[in-house]
Design a protein around this motif. Structure first.
Motif, PDB file in Angstrom:
ATOM      1  N   ALA A  58     -50.807 -35.866  28.436  1.00 52.97           N
ATOM      2  CA  ALA A  58     -50.371 -35.357  27.110  1.00 52.97           C
ATOM      3  C   ALA A  58     -51.435 -35.961  26.201  1.00 52.97           C
ATOM      4  CB  ALA A  58     -49.052 -35.818  26.602  1.00 52.97           C
ATOM      5  N   ASN A  59     -51.632 -37.033  26.226  1.00 53.80           N
ATOM      6  CA  ASN A  59     -52.933 -37.859  25.238  1.00 53.80           C
ATOM      7  C   ASN A  59     -54.257 -37.114  25.305  1.00 53.80           C
ATOM      8  OD1 ASN A  59     -50.780 -39.393  24.398  1.00 53.80           O
ATOM      9  ND2 ASN A  59     -51.644 -41.461  24.848  1.00 53.80           N
ATOM     10  N   THR A  60     -54.482 -36.614  26.440  1.00 50.20           N
ATOM     11  CA  THR A  60     -55.962 -35.917  26.444  1.00 50.20           C
ATOM     12  C   THR A  60     -55.523 -34.548  25.715  1.00 50.20           C
ATOM     13  OG1 THR A  60     -56.303 -36.705  28.766  1.00 50.20           O
ATOM     14  CG2 THR A  60     -57.118 -34.646  27.987  1.00 50.20           C
ATOM     15  N   GLY A  61     -54.343 -34.096  25.944  1.00 44.00           N
ATOM     16  CA  GLY A  61     -54.289 -32.815  25.050  1.00 44.00           C
ATOM     17  C   GLY A  61     -54.211 -33.148  23.527  1.00 44.00           C
ATOM     18  N   ALA A  62     -53.802 -34.032  23.038  1.00 43.33           N
ATOM     19  CA  ALA A  62     -53.730 -34.462  21.535  1.00 43.33           C
ATOM     20  C   ALA A  62     -55.036 -34.553  21.245  1.00 43.33           C
ATOM     21  CB  ALA A  62     -52.853 -35.670  21.455  1.00 43.33           C
ATOM     22  N   LEU A  63     -55.762 -35.408  21.909  1.00 51.33           N
ATOM     23  CA  LEU A  63     -57.240 -35.550  21.365  1.00 51.33           C
ATOM     24  C   LEU A  63     -58.029 -34.131  21.544  1.00 51.33           C
ATOM     25  CD1 LEU A  63     -59.922 -37.318  20.967  1.00 51.33           C
ATOM     26  CD2 LEU A  63     -60.252 -37.484  23.476  1.00 51.33           C
ATOM     27  N   LEU A  64     -57.822 -33.393  22.462  1.00 54.04           N
ATOM     28  CA  LEU A  64     -58.696 -32.123  22.377  1.00 54.04           C
ATOM     29  C   LEU A  64     -58.247 -31.328  21.234  1.00 54.04           C
ATOM     30  CD1 LEU A  64     -58.466 -31.181  26.173  1.00 54.04           C
ATOM     31  CD2 LEU A  64     -60.261 -32.166  24.898  1.00 54.04           C
ATOM     32  N   ASP A  65     -56.725 -31.214  20.729  1.00 55.59           N
ATOM     33  CA  ASP A  65     -56.354 -30.642  19.593  1.00 55.59           C
ATOM     34  C   ASP A  65     -57.214 -30.994  18.369  1.00 55.59           C
ATOM     35  OD1 ASP A  65     -54.741 -28.800  21.003  1.00 55.59           O
ATOM     36  OD2 ASP A  65     -52.873 -29.960  20.644  1.00 55.59           O
ATOM     37  N   SER A  66     -57.377 -32.318  18.574  1.00 55.21           N
ATOM     38  CA  SER A  66     -57.894 -32.884  17.245  1.00 55.21           C
ATOM     39  C   SER A  66     -59.511 -32.571  17.031  1.00 55.21           C
ATOM     40  CB  SER A  66     -57.757 -34.390  17.218  1.00 55.21           C
ATOM     41  OG  SER A  66     -56.492 -34.821  17.340  1.00 55.21           O
ATOM     42  N   LEU A  67     -60.069 -32.546  18.145  1.00 57.63           N
ATOM     43  CA  LEU A  67     -61.506 -31.914  18.342  1.00 57.63           C
ATOM     44  C   LEU A  67     -61.597 -30.573  18.048  1.00 57.63           C
ATOM     45  CD1 LEU A  67     -62.412 -33.989  21.476  1.00 57.63           C
ATOM     46  CD2 LEU A  67     -63.086 -34.600  19.075  1.00 57.63           C
ATOM     47  N   ALA A  68     -60.566 -30.021  18.210  1.00 59.59           N
ATOM     48  CA  ALA A  68     -60.508 -28.356  17.851  1.00 59.59           C
ATOM     49  C   ALA A  68     -60.314 -28.416  16.321  1.00 59.59           C
ATOM     50  CB  ALA A  68     -59.432 -27.659  18.762  1.00 59.59           C
ATOM     51  N   ALA A  69     -59.443 -29.187  15.723  1.00 54.52           N
ATOM     52  CA  ALA A  69     -59.218 -29.111  14.355  1.00 54.52           C
ATOM     53  C   ALA A  69     -60.584 -29.460  13.473  1.00 54.52           C
ATOM     54  CB  ALA A  69     -58.367 -29.942  13.945  1.00 54.52           C
ATOM     55  N   ALA A  70     -61.408 -30.316  14.274  1.00 54.50           N
ATOM     56  CA  ALA A  70     -62.638 -30.932  13.507  1.00 54.50           C
ATOM     57  C   ALA A  70     -63.524 -29.723  13.938  1.00 54.50           C
ATOM     58  CB  ALA A  70     -62.875 -32.199  14.227  1.00 54.50           C
ATOM     59  N   GLU A  71     -63.320 -28.708  14.542  1.00 57.18           N
ATOM     60  CA  GLU A  71     -64.221 -27.618  14.898  1.00 57.18           C
ATOM     61  C   GLU A  71     -65.411 -27.942  16.018  1.00 57.18           C
ATOM     62  OE1 GLU A  71     -65.465 -25.866  11.263  1.00 57.18           O
ATOM     63  OE2 GLU A  71     -63.394 -25.119  10.826  1.00 57.18           O
ATOM     64  N   LEU A  72     -65.071 -28.791  16.580  1.00 53.60           N
ATOM     65  CA  LEU A  72     -66.092 -29.341  17.696  1.00 53.60           C
ATOM     66  C   LEU A  72     -65.762 -28.542  19.004  1.00 53.60           C
ATOM     67  CD1 LEU A  72     -66.377 -32.909  17.143  1.00 53.60           C
ATOM     68  CD2 LEU A  72     -68.061 -31.300  16.661  1.00 53.60           C
ATOM     69  N   LEU A  73     -64.536 -28.128  19.381  1.00 55.20           N
ATOM     70  CA  LEU A  73     -63.851 -27.320  20.500  1.00 55.20           C
ATOM     71  C   LEU A  73     -63.424 -26.115  19.842  1.00 55.20           C
ATOM     72  CD1 LEU A  73     -62.394 -30.364  22.464  1.00 55.20           C
ATOM     73  CD2 LEU A  73     -64.805 -29.351  22.758  1.00 55.20           C
ATOM     74  N   GLU A  74     -63.369 -25.081  20.623  1.00 58.32           N
ATOM     75  CA  GLU A  74     -62.542 -23.842  20.389  1.00 58.32           C
ATOM     76  C   GLU A  74     -61.401 -23.933  21.408  1.00 58.32           C
ATOM     77  OE1 GLU A  74     -63.277 -19.058  20.517  1.00 58.32           O
ATOM     78  OE2 GLU A  74     -64.231 -20.308  21.961  1.00 58.32           O
ATOM     79  N   LYS A  75     -60.072 -23.643  20.948  1.00 59.35           N
ATOM     80  CA  LYS A  75     -58.941 -23.603  21.776  1.00 59.35           C
ATOM     81  C   LYS A  75     -58.525 -22.044  21.739  1.00 59.35           C
ATOM     82  CE  LYS A  75     -54.463 -25.346  22.395  1.00 59.35           C
ATOM     83  NZ  LYS A  75     -53.180 -26.345  22.197  1.00 59.35           N
ATOM     84  N   LYS A  76     -58.526 -21.539  23.129  1.00 61.17           N
ATOM     85  CA  LYS A  76     -58.013 -20.131  23.002  1.00 61.17           C
ATOM     86  C   LYS A  76     -57.230 -20.130  24.421  1.00 61.17           C
ATOM     87  CE  LYS A  76     -60.029 -15.434  23.130  1.00 61.17           C
ATOM     88  NZ  LYS A  76     -61.237 -14.698  23.172  1.00 61.17           N
ATOM     89  N   GLU A  77     -55.910 -19.638  24.163  1.00 64.48           N
ATOM     90  CA  GLU A  77     -54.921 -19.394  25.272  1.00 64.48           C
ATOM     91  C   GLU A  77     -54.836 -20.681  26.083  1.00 64.48           C
ATOM     92  OE1 GLU A  77     -56.098 -15.815  27.597  1.00 64.48           O
ATOM     93  OE2 GLU A  77     -55.660 -14.659  25.685  1.00 64.48           O
ATOM     94  N   GLY A  78     -54.766 -21.876  25.340  1.00 64.24           N
ATOM     95  CA  GLY A  78     -54.401 -23.111  26.139  1.00 64.24           C
ATOM     96  C   GLY A  78     -55.653 -23.715  26.707  1.00 64.24           C
ATOM     97  N   ARG A  79     -56.880 -23.132  26.691  1.00 67.60           N
ATOM     98  CA  ARG A  79     -58.036 -23.564  27.099  1.00 67.60           C
ATOM     99  C   ARG A  79     -58.920 -24.172  26.242  1.00 67.60           C
ATOM    100  NH1 ARG A  79     -57.819 -22.594  32.731  1.00 67.60           N
ATOM    101  NH2 ARG A  79     -59.852 -22.801  33.297  1.00 67.60           N
ATOM    102  N   TYR A  80     -59.671 -25.165  26.552  1.00 64.96           N
ATOM    103  CA  TYR A  80     -60.723 -25.670  25.217  1.00 64.96           C
ATOM    104  C   TYR A  80     -62.079 -25.722  25.878  1.00 64.96           C
ATOM    105  CZ  TYR A  80     -56.356 -28.108  23.819  1.00 64.96           C
ATOM    106  OH  TYR A  80     -55.223 -28.478  23.597  1.00 64.96           O
ATOM    107  N   CYS A  81     -62.965 -25.199  25.050  1.00 61.24           N
ATOM    108  CA  CYS A  81     -64.460 -25.155  24.993  1.00 61.24           C
ATOM    109  C   CYS A  81     -65.300 -25.604  24.269  1.00 61.24           C
ATOM    110  CB  CYS A  81     -64.831 -23.755  25.406  1.00 61.24           C
ATOM    111  SG  CYS A  81     -66.524 -23.451  26.076  1.00 61.24           S
TER     112      CYS A  81
END
Length: 340
Positions: A58-81
Motif C-alpha cells: 500500500a505504501n509503495t502505491g502511495a509513493l508511486l501516486d505521488s511520483l505520478a502527481a509530480a509528473e515523473l511517472l505515468e499511471k495508466k490503468e493501474g500500472r506505472y511507467c
C-alpha cells in the motif's frame, strides 16, 4: 482585467506549491534510494513493484501516486511507467543519470535543513571540520565525475577547444580538478597537449581511475597539494578551474597572481563558476542550494563579474566572459589571457 479574487487564488496556490515542494523532494529521494525508476522503464503495477523491491504494497502505491502527481511517472490503468525525463535522468542505467549527485547533495545539507530555524535564530556553529574530511571529498569527486560524464565534459571541452591558439597549447593544469574529467575532455580535443590534475591526495585516486578508464595515462598526470599554500607548477599554456575558486574567495587576488605567474606568456586561464545576479538572488537553484552552506558560515559564492575583476587586477591583458548553460543552472565562464 483580472479579478482580485482570482489573483488571491493564484498567490495562495503559489505559496502552497512551495510548501508541497518538501514532499516532492522527499518522494524523489525515497524513490532514488529504493531505485524505483530502475524498474519502471516498462509498466508495472504497485503490487508487482512492491514485490520486486520487497516493500509494503500500500505504501509503495502511495509513493508511486505521488511520483505520478509530480509528473515523473505515468499511471495508466493501474500500472506505472517512467516519464521520459525520469527514464533519462533518474534510471541508474542511463548514461545521463543524476540520481547519485542528488542523493549526495541531500546528505550534505540534511543536518542544516533539520536545524534551520535554530541556525537562523542563533547563528552558525563554529565547526567546519567537515570541509577537511578527505573521504567526503573523495565521494564527492566520484559522484561529480559521473555527472560530468553525462555530457558536461564534452560540452566544456568543445567550448575550451575553440579558444584562439588552442591548437598550439602544449600543457594544461586542471586546478582543483577533482575527478579530472574536464582535463580529460580538454586534452582529448588536442593531438599533443598534456595535462596535470591538481587536488587533494585522496581525490586524485578518483582522478587516476578516470584517467585509466579513458586511456589517458600517457598524457595526463596528477599533482597533490593545497593550491592555496603549495606550488602549482609553472610553464602552462592553459589553466582550467571549475567551481573551486570559492575556497580562495577571501584571498582571491593572491591566488590569481599565482595562476598568472604559472602561465607562459600568452597563456590562458579559464574559470567556470557561479555568477549571482539580481543582488545575489539569482539563479534561484544555486541560491537555495547554497543556503545550507551560508547558514553554517561558509557563504563563499561569487557575484557575476567578481572573478573577471580579479583577473584584470592580476595583470591579464584581456578577459572575455560568457554565460554557459548547464543542467543545473547558468554559470559564468571567464577567459583571461596573459600578455605575450
Amino acid at each position: 482585467m483580472r479579478k482580485k479574487s482570482d489573483s488571491r487564488v493564484e498567490e495562495s496556490r503559489y505559496v502552497y506549491g512551495l510548501f508541497s515542494g518538501r514532499m516532492r523532494a522527499q518522494a524523489l529521494l525515497t524513490a532514488l534510494e529504493l531505485r524505483v525508476f530502475d524498474h519502471l522503464s516498462f509498466p508495472l503495477s504497485s503490487e508487482e513493484l512492491s514485490a520486486t523491491l520487497q516493500c509494503h504494497p500500500a505504501n509503495t502505491g502511495a509513493l508511486l501516486d505521488s511520483l505520478a502527481a509530480a509528473e515523473l511517472l505515468e499511471k495508466k490503468e493501474g500500472r506505472y511507467c517512467n516519464e521520459q525525463c525520469a527514464d533519462d535522468l533518474l534510471n541508474s542505467e542511463s548514461q545521463n543519470y543524476i540520481g547519485k549527485i542528488l542523493l549526495l547533495m541531500h546528505r550534505m545539507s540534511a543536518d542544516v535543513v533539520s536545524d534551520m530555524t535554530r541556525l537562523v535564530k542563533d547563528g552558525p556553529f563554529a565547526d567546519h571540520s567537515g570541509f577537511g574530511n578527505e573521504e567526503i571529498w573523495v565521494d564527492y569527486a566520484r559522484t561529480v565525475g559521473n555527472y560530468h560524464k553525462g555530457g558536461m565534459m564534452q560540452d566544456i571541452a568543445g567550448i575550451v577547444s575553440g579558444i584562439e591558439g588552442f591548437s598550439s597549447f602544449g600543457n594544461m593544469l586542471d586546478l582543483g580538478g577533482g575527478p579530472g574529467l574536464y582535463c580529460i575532455g580538454i586534452v582529448s580535443e588536442s593531438e599533443s597537449m598534456k595535462g596535470v590534475v591538481f587536488d587533494r591526495p585522496g581525490v586524485l585516486r578518483v582522478a587516476e581511475e578516470f584517467i585509466a578508464e579513458y586511456g589517458m595515462r600517457d598524457r595526463i598526470s596528477v599533482k597533490s597539494g593545497d593550491y592555496l599554500a603549495d606550488s602549482i607548477g609553472e610553464g602552462y599554456d592553459l589553466i582550467w578551474a571549475s567551481s573551486t575558486l570559492n575556497f580562495a574567495r577571501s584571498d582571491l587576488d593572491r591566488l590569481m597572481m599565482k595562476i598568472h605567474d604559472a602561465l607562459v606568456p600568452g597563456g590562458v586561464f579559464v574559470s567556470l563558476a557561479e555568477g549571482l545576479t539580481d543582488e545575489g538572488t539569482k539563479p534561484d537553484f544555486y541560491v537555495l542550494e547554497n543556503l545550507s552552506y551560508a547558514l553554517t558560515g561558509f557563504n563563499q559564492v561569487f557575484r557575476k563579474g567578481e572573478i573577471a575583476g580579479a583577473m584584470h587586477r592580476a595583470g591579464f591583458v584581456s578577459v572575455d566572459s560568457m554565460t554557459v548553460e548547464t543542467p543545473m543552472m547558468p554559470m559564468e565562464m571567464d577567459i583571461a589571457r596573459k600578455k605575450t
